[in-house]
Design an enzyme around this catalytic site. Structure first.
Site, PDB file in Angstrom:
ATOM      1  N   LYS A 153     -18.801  -5.410   7.624  1.00 25.22           N
ATOM      2  CA  LYS A 153     -17.565  -6.186   7.544  1.00 25.22           C
ATOM      3  C   LYS A 153     -16.832  -6.149   8.888  1.00 25.22           C
ATOM      4  O   LYS A 153     -16.832  -5.126   9.568  1.00 25.22           O
ATOM      5  CB  LYS A 153     -16.671  -5.595   6.437  1.00 25.22           C
ATOM      6  N   SER A 200      -3.177  -7.757   2.776  1.00 27.76           N
ATOM      7  CA  SER A 200      -3.443  -7.589   4.211  1.00 27.76           C
ATOM      8  C   SER A 200      -3.936  -8.897   4.811  1.00 27.76           C
ATOM      9  O   SER A 200      -3.557  -9.264   5.929  1.00 27.76           O
ATOM     10  CB  SER A 200      -4.504  -6.506   4.428  1.00 27.76           C
ATOM     11  N   ARG A 247      -1.288  -5.973  -8.366  1.00 27.54           N
ATOM     12  CA  ARG A 247      -0.178  -6.844  -7.969  1.00 27.54           C
ATOM     13  C   ARG A 247       0.140  -7.859  -9.053  1.00 27.54           C
ATOM     14  O   ARG A 247       1.287  -8.178  -9.319  1.00 27.54           O
ATOM     15  CB  ARG A 247      -0.532  -7.597  -6.689  1.00 27.54           C
ATOM     16  N   HIS A 292       0.837  -1.203   0.000  1.00 27.69           N
ATOM     17  CA  HIS A 292       0.000   0.000   0.000  1.00 27.69           C
ATOM     18  C   HIS A 292       0.872   1.254   0.000  1.00 27.69           C
ATOM     19  O   HIS A 292       0.632   2.200  -0.761  1.00 27.69           O
ATOM     20  CB  HIS A 292      -0.870   0.053   1.265  1.00 27.69           C
TER      21      HIS A 292
HETATM   22  O1  PNS Z   1      -8.481  -2.821  -0.022  1.00 27.38           O
HETATM   23  P1  PNS Z   1      -9.701  -3.368  -0.708  1.00 27.38           P
HETATM   24  O2  PNS Z   1     -10.542  -4.152   0.262  1.00 27.38           O
HETATM   25  O3  PNS Z   1      -9.356  -4.140  -1.943  1.00 27.38           O
HETATM   26  O4  PNS Z   1     -10.562  -2.082  -1.160  1.00 27.38           O
HETATM   27  C1  PNS Z   1     -11.767  -2.244  -1.882  1.00 27.38           C
HETATM   28  C2  PNS Z   1     -12.504  -0.905  -2.064  1.00 27.38           C
HETATM   29  C3  PNS Z   1     -12.731  -0.231  -0.714  1.00 27.38           C
HETATM   30  C4  PNS Z   1     -11.664   0.017  -2.905  1.00 27.38           C
HETATM   31  C5  PNS Z   1     -13.849  -1.228  -2.781  1.00 27.38           C
HETATM   32  O5  PNS Z   1     -14.513  -2.215  -2.074  1.00 27.38           O
HETATM   33  C6  PNS Z   1     -14.751  -0.017  -2.931  1.00 27.38           C
HETATM   34  O6  PNS Z   1     -14.518   0.837  -3.734  1.00 27.38           O
HETATM   35  N1  PNS Z   1     -15.813   0.032  -2.084  1.00 27.38           N
HETATM   36  C7  PNS Z   1     -16.740   1.144  -2.049  1.00 27.38           C
HETATM   37  C8  PNS Z   1     -18.155   0.717  -2.428  1.00 27.38           C
HETATM   38  C9  PNS Z   1     -18.399   0.910  -3.898  1.00 27.38           C
HETATM   39  O7  PNS Z   1     -18.247   1.986  -4.429  1.00 27.38           O
HETATM   40  N2  PNS Z   1     -18.780  -0.171  -4.563  1.00 27.38           N
HETATM   41  C10 PNS Z   1     -18.953  -0.195  -5.995  1.00 27.38           C
HETATM   42  C11 PNS Z   1     -17.596  -0.334  -6.664  1.00 27.38           C
HETATM   43  S1  PNS Z   1     -17.729  -0.615  -8.349  1.00 27.38           S
END
Ligand code: PNS
Length: 157
Positions: free
Chosen positions: A41, A127, A90, A17
């Protein structure tokens, strides 16, 4: 001025990150690290803890600030005036889901998503794996900052 939003769960933040955030800090005038808060969550580190960790870890970059968001990423991007969303990639296995999300976000608001390739040595890093490896007694010192390793130690005492 170009504002980049780097969103994620950061539960906990890893060297991968920080590599992406550092890249962004060197490219964009402003970087917002958006920590998601999703009440449905279960996180190992709560919102306040993740915010504190990232605030501390990013304190050396003057153009980086930390924020919390719930709901849609595109709404938060609008709120912080982000021009682009930046995601770390990644490996090719990340691509499908990230591409799908980027297209959905584009559909919802028109926002651009840029992908940053992570350092090859962090290509396997997540993570979730850090938490599992630490919990099972493996060394994570090369994978997370020392403050995060200390926080894991405290959490799993
Ligand atoms: O670190 P992560 O868990 O991979 O992050 C995922 C994250 C937070 C970037 C993704 O889940 C997100 O954008 N969530 C917000 C909800 C949202 O907008 N959902 C529609 C996405 S297309």
């Amino acid at each position: 001025m170009t504002v980049a939003l780097v969103p994620g769960s950061f539960d906990p933040p890893t060297n991968g990150h920080l590599d992406v955030i550092e890249r962004c800090a060197g490219i964009f005038s402003d970087v917002v690290v958006g920590i998601i808060k999703n009440p449905s969550k279960v996180y190992l580190f709560d919102e306040a803890e993740r915010t504190e960790m990232l605030t501390d870890l990013c304190s050396g970059w003057e153009n980086v600030r930390i924020g919390l968001f719930g709901g849609l990423l595109v709404d938060y991007a609008k709120q912080v005036d982000a021009d682009v969303v930046v995601k770390g990639l990644r490996a090719i296995t990340d691509f499908d889901y990230e591409f799908q999300m980027s297209q959905m976000n584009r559909h919802l608001s028109g926002i651009v998503t840029l992908f940053v390739a992570t350092k090859p040595e962090y290509g396997y890093l997540s993570s979730s794996l850090v938490k599992e490896v630490y919990r099972l007694g493996g060394a994570v010192d090369a994978l997370v900052p020392a403050s995060v390793a200390a926080a894991l130690k405290e959490r799993y005492v």
